[in-house]
Scaffold this motif. Structure first.
Motif, PDB file in Angstrom:
ATOM      1  N   GLN A 155       0.845  -1.184   0.000  1.00 54.43           N
ATOM      2  CA  GLN A 155       0.000   0.000   0.000  1.00 54.43           C
ATOM      3  C   GLN A 155       0.883   1.237   0.000  1.00 54.43           C
ATOM      4  O   GLN A 155       1.781   1.380   0.821  1.00 54.43           O
ATOM      5  N   GLU A 270      -1.793   1.397  -7.730  1.00 50.95           N
ATOM      6  CA  GLU A 270      -2.315   2.753  -7.942  1.00 50.95           C
ATOM      7  C   GLU A 270      -2.085   3.675  -6.744  1.00 50.95           C
ATOM      8  O   GLU A 270      -1.956   4.892  -6.897  1.00 50.95           O
ATOM      9  N   SER A 271      -2.017   3.117  -5.552  1.00 52.48           N
ATOM     10  CA  SER A 271      -1.905   3.954  -4.347  1.00 52.48           C
ATOM     11  C   SER A 271      -0.584   4.704  -4.279  1.00 52.48           C
ATOM     12  O   SER A 271      -0.466   5.698  -3.557  1.00 52.48           O
ATOM     13  N   TRP A 272       0.424   4.264  -5.049  1.00 48.26           N
ATOM     14  CA  TRP A 272       1.714   4.947  -5.005  1.00 48.26           C
ATOM     15  C   TRP A 272       1.665   6.298  -5.713  1.00 48.26           C
ATOM     16  O   TRP A 272       2.431   7.218  -5.355  1.00 48.26           O
TER      17      TRP A 272
END
Length: 442
Positions: A155, A270-272
């Motif tokens: 995450q 995508e969270s990066w």
């Protein structure tokens, strides 16, 4: 000649010989640093500030250039006359503190030879050893990909994202080249008569590597080097008191933004992208040795699997350091999931010289610290190829864009590491030359 006069003469000759022998011994005996020319006693005030590159890598820009620019009363040392195995050496003062600013040459062997020769000449007046320089760094603490689940990404978190120009300050380094690697995870076994042979793993399989397990052969000084963390703690404390930190140049910020956009475009990662949007607001920061450390290697290792290995090796070293110095900030429970690795080429070399000299030659202890700036990341953005397969995308940036970012990252990492060392010297400053800032004197 009578017997008594003959005895007197022989006693006189013996006494004279003894005096000459004592003088010769006194003139050649080992000082606290072997081979050093004996000097009149001096207070240990000289900071030995080492860096590797004298300007060979990026357009003649030395890793020592920034500190040399702000130094006063600078004297160029004749390295040949002093028998120094170092490309350059300059003596002067920074923020009122006496310094010897030296380039060692690139690589662990050259760093070791240079420091060994420095200790012969300047050891009796040395206060400490600081090594600053550029390096590759993990993109994030704990990595981008989940070490426990091949098909998942970690995450994204702004607090774990590493920015170009960030600095790692640590009192240790581990030798990446001490690892034991097999071509396949399991050796190929010849099948029993009549049994079907199982295909061995191919060259495309991931290598199975680990730090060597023959500590009985190498002891404490084969692969890992660490010292008490007082100097690293002092550098970190000084960086926390900085009012202003350097800002990355626009071309480097654009490269960094592209890297994290490509990473965040991957399915499952995508969270990066959101993490970078938050982290982008901060300037370069210093990471402590509870989080980071150097994995020294003559091999320029690059790639997500290698980064994971290096983080595991650094974590193992942190656990050793925590056991040896429980009052430091190294965590005994460190793992590859909560550290970042620094890829550089000198740490295990120069640290070995200090450790072995103190252990076997009774050298006086010199505090030391490794100050490394992240000039680039240890791997390209990852993209999902299949459910459990990730690849690295080297096409996200043009060759020209990568070359420009390499130059900018190198120069910026030199600036940030120099700022950290300058902050240390200023925190001790006696005001002799006033406050000194990176980029000029104020």
């Amino acid at each position: 000649m009578g017997s008594s006069s003959g005895h007197a003469l022989r006693r006189g000759v013996a006494l004279a010989c003894a005096i000459v022998a004592c003088v010769l011994y006194a003139s050649t005996r080992r000082s606290p640093f072997y081979g050093a020319t004996l000097r009149s006693p001096r207070r240990r005030r000289l900071s030995l500030i080492l860096s590797a590159d004298p300007g060979d890598m990026i357009g003649g820009f030395s890793e020592a250039a920034v500190l040399l620019d702000v130094a006063h009363d600078l004297e160029t040392i004749d390295v040949a006359k002093e028998d120094l195995f170092c490309p350059t050496a300059h003596r002067g003062d920074v923020a009122g503190q006496p310094v010897l600013i030296v380039t060692t040459g690139i690589g662990a062997t050259r760093a070791a030879l240079c420091l060994d020769s420095l200790l012969r000449v300047y050891g009796p007046e040395a206060r400490e050893v600081l090594f600053l320089g550029t390096a590759g760094g993990s993109p994030a603490v704990g990595g981008i990909l989940d070490s426990d689940a091949c098909g998942a990404a970690n995450q994204g978190a702004a607090a774990k994202l590493v920015r170009l120009g960030d600095v790692c300050v640590s009192p240790f380094a581990t030798d990446w080249d001490c690892q034991r690697c097999f071509w396949a995870a399991e050796p190929y076994a010849k099948p029993a008569p009549g049994a079907l042979a199982e295909a061995p793993e191919t060259a495309r399989s991931r290598n199975a590597c680990s730090l060597h397990d023959r500590w009985d052969l190498f002891g404490d000084f084969g692969c890992s080097y660490f010292t008490e963390p007082s100097l690293a703690d002092e550098v970190l404390a000084a960086t926390r008191n900085l009012e202003h930190t350097p800002r990355a140049p626009p071309e480097l910020r654009a490269f960094e933004a592209g890297y994290w956009a490509a990473t965040g475009a991957a399915r499952g990662a995508e969270s990066w992208a959101a993490a970078y949007a938050r982290a982008e607001k901060r300037d370069a920061r210093a990471w402590g040795y509870d989080v980071c450390g150097e994995a020294t290697s003559a091999t320029y290792w690059n790639g997500a699997p290698y980064d994971e290995l290096a983080r595991g090796y650094v974590a193992e070293l942190m656990r050793e350091t925590a056991a040896a110095y429980p009052n430091g900030t190294s965590r005994a429970a460190s793992s590859k999931r909560d550290v970042l690795a620094i890829s550089a080429m000198e740490g295990a070399g120069w640290m070995a010289v200090l450790k072995l000299s103190e252990t076997y030659l009774d050298f006086a202890h010199l505090p030391s610290a490794n100050v490394r700036g992240v000039a680039d990341y240890t791997h390209d953005p990852v993209v999902r190829y299949a459910d459990d397969v990730w690849l690295e995308d080297a096409t996200w940036v043009s060759p020209e864009g990568r070359a420009n970012a390499t130059r900018a990252g190198y120069a910026f990492a030199i600036t940030t590491t120099s700022t950290a060392v300058l902050a240390l010297l200023q925190s001790r400053g006696d005001g002799l030359h006033g406050d000194v800032g990176i980029g000029g004197r104020s």
